[in-house]
Design a protein around this motif. Structure first.
Motif, PDB file in Angstrom:
ATOM      1  N   ASP A  92      25.797  47.511  22.845  1.00 32.71           N
ATOM      2  CA  ASP A  92      25.628  47.736  21.414  1.00 32.71           C
ATOM      3  C   ASP A  92      24.411  48.599  21.089  1.00 32.71           C
ATOM      4  N   PHE A  93      23.511  48.774  22.059  1.00 36.41           N
ATOM      5  CA  PHE A  93      22.299  49.547  21.823  1.00 36.41           C
ATOM      6  C   PHE A  93      22.251  50.824  22.660  1.00 36.41           C
ATOM      7  N   LYS A  94      23.048  50.876  23.732  1.00 36.93           N
ATOM      8  CA  LYS A  94      22.961  51.932  24.736  1.00 36.93           C
ATOM      9  C   LYS A  94      21.615  51.812  25.458  1.00 36.93           C
ATOM     10  N   SER A  95      20.576  52.404  24.939  1.00 38.79           N
ATOM     11  CA  SER A  95      19.253  52.215  25.526  1.00 38.79           C
ATOM     12  C   SER A  95      18.240  52.066  24.400  1.00 38.79           C
ATOM     13  N   CYS A  96      17.317  51.149  24.584  1.00 33.51           N
ATOM     14  CA  CYS A  96      16.363  50.869  23.524  1.00 33.51           C
ATOM     15  C   CYS A  96      15.203  50.077  24.106  1.00 33.51           C
ATOM     16  N   TYR A  97      14.294  49.676  23.232  1.00 33.07           N
ATOM     17  CA  TYR A  97      13.091  48.981  23.670  1.00 33.07           C
ATOM     18  C   TYR A  97      13.068  47.582  23.059  1.00 33.07           C
ATOM     19  N   SER A  98      13.028  46.598  23.907  1.00 32.24           N
ATOM     20  CA  SER A  98      13.029  45.215  23.441  1.00 32.24           C
ATOM     21  C   SER A  98      11.638  44.808  22.966  1.00 32.24           C
ATOM     22  N   ILE A  99      11.559  43.606  22.438  1.00 29.46           N
ATOM     23  CA  ILE A  99      10.282  43.022  22.025  1.00 29.46           C
ATOM     24  C   ILE A  99       9.972  41.845  22.945  1.00 29.46           C
ATOM     25  N   LEU A 100       8.731  41.774  23.394  1.00 27.36           N
ATOM     26  CA  LEU A 100       8.267  40.683  24.245  1.00 27.36           C
ATOM     27  C   LEU A 100       7.407  39.747  23.411  1.00 27.36           C
ATOM     28  N   ILE A 101       7.754  38.466  23.434  1.00 24.28           N
ATOM     29  CA  ILE A 101       7.017  37.464  22.662  1.00 24.28           C
ATOM     30  C   ILE A 101       6.522  36.383  23.617  1.00 24.28           C
ATOM     31  N   TRP A 102       5.203  36.313  23.784  1.00 18.34           N
ATOM     32  CA  TRP A 102       4.603  35.244  24.576  1.00 18.34           C
ATOM     33  C   TRP A 102       4.262  34.094  23.637  1.00 18.34           C
ATOM     34  N   ILE A 103       4.784  32.944  23.937  1.00 16.89           N
ATOM     35  CA  ILE A 103       4.664  31.794  23.042  1.00 16.89           C
ATOM     36  C   ILE A 103       3.523  30.903  23.513  1.00 16.89           C
ATOM     37  N   GLY A 104       2.525  30.753  22.659  1.00 18.11           N
ATOM     38  CA  GLY A 104       1.373  29.972  23.069  1.00 18.11           C
ATOM     39  C   GLY A 104       0.776  29.187  21.919  1.00 18.11           C
TER      40      GLY A 104
END
Length: 215
Positions: free
Chosen positions: A203-215
């Protein structure tokens, strides 16, 4: 890492035995010789699975679950290129109590809000510490964070993300809208960054995800 594909009728294939596999990539369905080539999975820590032909809606549930039942040390489970027509949305119906890292980001579909709720209600929500996923709606990101109590890192693609549809945003210093929105809705102790490496999804082909560190 050993990658196992459907057999090519090679008479020598069945002569090999891999007794202490730790990392395995496998295409389903498998044939009768698979269990003779790899008779045990008690050392397996990482498993990547995909259909051999994603255009056909084979039911791999029994084969994959049988493998998962024999992998007591499995830490990472990765799904790739799952059929978009499949009646099963991975990995909700599967189970393995040792898995802590679950990757369903590149299964050629995004989780809608109802599917995210189903994932939250599954056993994975109680054990997953690292989740890679693609979702349709940004509100599902909050639902996953709030409901998956063991989660430490969320790697997420979101259809509701202007960054991946606006080339100007990606090449300029303008504010990242979705990251700003997330920072407004989660505790200040969370670290949120844009992934520097491209992710891939149908659905995106290529893209940049988001990283969420939970603390």
């Amino acid at each position: 890492m050993y990658a196992i594909t459907p057999p090519s009728n090679n008479p020598f294939t069945s002569q090999f035995r891999f007794m202490n596999i730790r990392h395995l990539g496998i295409y389903f369905p498998v044939d009768a010789t698979f269990m003779s080539i790899i008779p045990r999975f008690d050392q397996l820590v990482s498993l990547e699975v995909a259909p051999y032909d994603s255009n056909h809606d084979f039911d791999y549930y029994a084969e994959l679950q049988a493998l998962l039942d024999r992998a007591p040390l499995l830490y990472s489970l990765i799904f790739r290129c799952w059929s978009r027509t499949s009646a099963r949305i991975t990995p909700i119906e599967y189970s393995n109590s040792s898995v802590r890292r679950l990757d369903v980001q590149n299964i050629d579909q995004c989780y809608n809000p109802e599917q995210c709720v189903a994932l939250i209600r599954s056993s994975w929500a109680l054990q997953c510490q690292v989740l890679c996923i693609a979702v349709e709606n940004r509100l599902s990101i909050l639902d996953l964070i709030n409901a998956m109590t063991q989660l430490r890192l969320l790697n997420v693609l979101c259809q509701d993300d202007p960054w991946n549809t606006d080339e100007h945003n990606q090449s300029s210093s303008k504010e990242d809208e979705l990251i700003g929105w997330l920072q407004h809705h989660v505790p200040a102790t969370f670290a949120i960054v844009r992934n520097a490496e491209k992710s891939f999804n149908y659905d995106f082909k290529s893209c940049y995800s988001i990283l969420i560190w939970i603390g």
